[in-house]
Design a protein around this motif. Structure first.
Motif, PDB file in Angstrom:
ATOM      1  N   GLU A 155       0.830  -1.210   0.000  1.00  0.00           N
ATOM      2  CA  GLU A 155       0.000   0.000   0.000  1.00  0.00           C
ATOM      3  C   GLU A 155       0.863   1.258   0.000  1.00  0.00           C
ATOM      4  OE1 GLU A 155      -2.754  -0.104   3.259  1.00  0.00           O
ATOM      5  OE2 GLU A 155      -3.722  -1.940   2.540  1.00  0.00           O
ATOM      6  N   ILE A 156       1.907   1.264   0.803  1.00  0.00           N
ATOM      7  CA  ILE A 156       2.796   2.432   0.864  1.00  0.00           C
ATOM      8  C   ILE A 156       3.459   2.656  -0.487  1.00  0.00           C
ATOM      9  CG2 ILE A 156       4.964   3.296   1.865  1.00  0.00           C
ATOM     10  CD1 ILE A 156       4.071   1.890   4.502  1.00  0.00           C
ATOM     11  N   ARG A 157       3.920   1.596  -1.087  1.00  0.00           N
ATOM     12  CA  ARG A 157       4.567   1.734  -2.397  1.00  0.00           C
ATOM     13  C   ARG A 157       3.574   2.211  -3.453  1.00  0.00           C
ATOM     14  NH1 ARG A 157       8.387  -3.586  -1.921  1.00  0.00           N
ATOM     15  NH2 ARG A 157      10.154  -2.498  -0.981  1.00  0.00           N
ATOM     16  N   GLU A 159       0.974   4.145  -2.932  1.00  0.00           N
ATOM     17  CA  GLU A 159       0.699   5.564  -2.672  1.00  0.00           C
ATOM     18  C   GLU A 159       1.854   6.452  -3.117  1.00  0.00           C
ATOM     19  OE1 GLU A 159      -0.156   5.865   1.489  1.00  0.00           O
ATOM     20  OE2 GLU A 159      -2.028   4.759   1.306  1.00  0.00           O
ATOM     21  N   GLU A 160       3.073   5.952  -3.001  1.00  0.00           N
ATOM     22  CA  GLU A 160       4.254   6.759  -3.340  1.00  0.00           C
ATOM     23  C   GLU A 160       4.620   6.699  -4.812  1.00  0.00           C
ATOM     24  OE1 GLU A 160       7.309   5.453  -0.663  1.00  0.00           O
ATOM     25  OE2 GLU A 160       6.505   6.641   0.991  1.00  0.00           O
ATOM     26  N   ARG A 161       4.043   5.751  -5.546  1.00  0.00           N
ATOM     27  CA  ARG A 161       4.367   5.583  -6.956  1.00  0.00           C
ATOM     28  C   ARG A 161       3.766   6.758  -7.747  1.00  0.00           C
ATOM     29  NH1 ARG A 161       2.223   0.563  -7.944  1.00  0.00           N
ATOM     30  NH2 ARG A 161       4.090  -0.315  -7.005  1.00  0.00           N
ATOM     31  N   PRO A 162       4.559   7.380  -8.593  1.00  0.00           N
ATOM     32  CA  PRO A 162       4.008   8.475  -9.432  1.00  0.00           C
ATOM     33  C   PRO A 162       2.909   7.936 -10.346  1.00  0.00           C
ATOM     34  CG  PRO A 162       6.421   8.339  -9.640  1.00  0.00           C
ATOM     35  CD  PRO A 162       5.964   7.170  -8.831  1.00  0.00           C
ATOM     36  N   ASP A 165       3.718   5.924 -13.438  1.00  0.00           N
ATOM     37  CA  ASP A 165       4.461   4.692 -13.235  1.00  0.00           C
ATOM     38  C   ASP A 165       3.544   3.509 -12.925  1.00  0.00           C
ATOM     39  OD1 ASP A 165       6.831   3.222 -13.051  1.00  0.00           O
ATOM     40  OD2 ASP A 165       6.966   3.498 -10.896  1.00  0.00           O
ATOM     41  N   GLU A 166       2.232   3.662 -13.145  1.00  0.00           N
ATOM     42  CA  GLU A 166       1.293   2.582 -12.830  1.00  0.00           C
ATOM     43  C   GLU A 166       1.489   1.417 -13.774  1.00  0.00           C
ATOM     44  OE1 GLU A 166      -2.731   3.854 -12.472  1.00  0.00           O
ATOM     45  OE2 GLU A 166      -2.182   5.609 -11.310  1.00  0.00           O
TER      46      GLU A 166
END
Length: 167
Positions: A155-157, A159-162, A165-166
């Motif tokens: 989840e943290i990653r 949320e932090e992913r631009p 970059d999905e």
């Protein structure tokens, strides 16, 4: 010059010490006649480290003028191993504490230096190099055996992913 203040220098500038503590311009520091014998720290630090539970203290808050008159005797008691921490401040407000260097080490949970070694606990340096066999922490390895931690890490990653970059 070691920068260590003498007892008489502290006695003459107790109001200045409080002013520097209030402004956050100084931290706990040692003083003494030639070697670190006592430490002055903020009452907040003393309280945060559980000083009230670890030490018996006088029931009164000394005014700077009174502490100035008693400081020489307090340092003599420190040398004899008979001193208790002294709380002081203006208008009855606890703002600072004077205690022996050994008491300050005990307050912080530090070890005592070997006999005969002069040590200033307010400037002590600790070894920070990795131990033999140490390796960097790998979050994925750490979270691998715990589904809840793995989920939180994912989840943290996410949320932090631009957004671009999905996957």
């Amino acid at each position: 010059m070691s920068g260590l203040l003498g007892v008489d220098e502290i006695r003459a500038d107790l109001a200045g010490v409080l002013a520097r503590f209030r402004a956050g311009r100084t931290r706990a520091f040692s003083f003494g006649d030639g070697v670190p014998e006592a430490v002055v720290l903020t009452y907040d630090e003393f309280e945060d480290l559980g000083g009230d539970a670890k030490f018996e203290i006088l029931g009164e808050v000394l005014e700077p003028r009174v502490l100035s008159e008693r400081l020489r005797g307090l340092v003599e008691a420190v040398r004899a191993g008979l001193a208790v921490p002294v709380v002081w401040g203006e208008e009855g407000e606890p703002e600072a504490v004077v205690m022996s260097t050994a008491q300050y080490r005990e307050l912080r949970g530090d070890d005592q230096p070997p006999a005969g070694v002069v040590d200033d606990p307010t400037v002590r340096v600790y070894a920070t190099e990795p131990l033999p066999g140490s390796r960097p922490l790998d979050l994925d390895e750490w979270a691998a055996n715990d589904p809840f931690t793995r989920e939180l890490l994912d989840e943290i990653r996410a949320e932090e992913r631009p957004p671009s970059d999905e996957r």
